[in-house]
Design a protein around this motif. Sequence first.
Motif, short mmCIF file in Angstrom:
data_model
loop_
_atom_site.label_atom_id
_atom_site.label_comp_id
_atom_site.label_asym_id
_atom_site.label_seq_id
_atom_site.Cartn_x
_atom_site.Cartn_y
_atom_site.Cartn_z
N ASN A 1 0.59 -1.31 -0.07
CA ASN A 1 -0.44 -0.13 0.30
C ASN A 1 0.97 1.39 0.07
OD1 ASN A 1 -2.48 -0.96 0.00
ND2 ASN A 1 -2.21 -1.25 2.16
N ARG A 2 2.22 0.45 0.03
CA ARG A 2 2.79 2.46 0.17
C ARG A 2 4.31 2.37 -0.97
NH1 ARG A 2 0.82 0.94 4.89
NH2 ARG A 2 0.20 2.51 6.08
N LEU B 1 10.03 -0.95 4.53
CA LEU B 1 9.07 -0.41 4.98
C LEU B 1 8.03 -1.48 5.35
CD1 LEU B 1 7.20 1.04 1.26
CD2 LEU B 1 6.92 1.66 3.28
#
Length: 240
Positions: A47-48, A80
Amino acid sequence: MDIHNTTEDIVFSSVQTIFDEIQKEGNPEKFCFCDQCRMDTICYALNRIEPHYIVSNRGFTRMEQDGIKRQQNEADIAALVYNGLRLVNHNQRPTASHDSTAARDADHSKLAFDIPTIAGRLFDGVTFAPLSDIKVELRCNGELVTMRNRNWQNPYTLVSNTPGSFSFWPAPVPAEEADIHKVFEYSLKIESSEYEPLTHFFKIPTVSKMQMPFSYSLDRTFKLPDLYMFPPGEAEQNGY
Ligand SMILES: [Zn+2]
């Protein structure tokens, strides 16, 4: 039309590698590696990260030529994944049946100089072709620099699928106090039977701070200028 998000492949394999790495090191932070936590970590990272879609083999070729960007990407993704792993473990789903208890010990922090990833490219100085199969050593005070974990090699051998690109991620260097400014002096040593040896010196300024065991330099990559190797005698012949 068959479209594939290559970022998914990279995140899945990155999570696998990092989880294996942490478990090999005895899992000092007692992370939970159950399927639910693993999937939550993958979703957090996906999602990032900007998706990277490919349609055909042309996409692959472009990705390969974009080697340095991809390696940077890998460092970002690793960061991440660590971040996601921590968050997931701080906010564990009470409904999931975690296969290990996550008794956390906050006493793992320590003071250190956080060294950024170091990235550069190496070319043939006559043909300007990116080089591969050449060993690059990162040294500090004459010693080979220790890397952050086993995903990073020193010496690093340039591989043909990321032509000319190399990167290093040195381990944090322990510090006595916080907020100490220190300049680390590095040298890259590159030797090959086909070229004159090359040594490149550079400095990285850092500040000491509290570290977590798996902390990262999320937004910091130290980019070196492009480096060129010359065949023996070529420099003199060309009057350089
Ligand atoms: Zn779990």
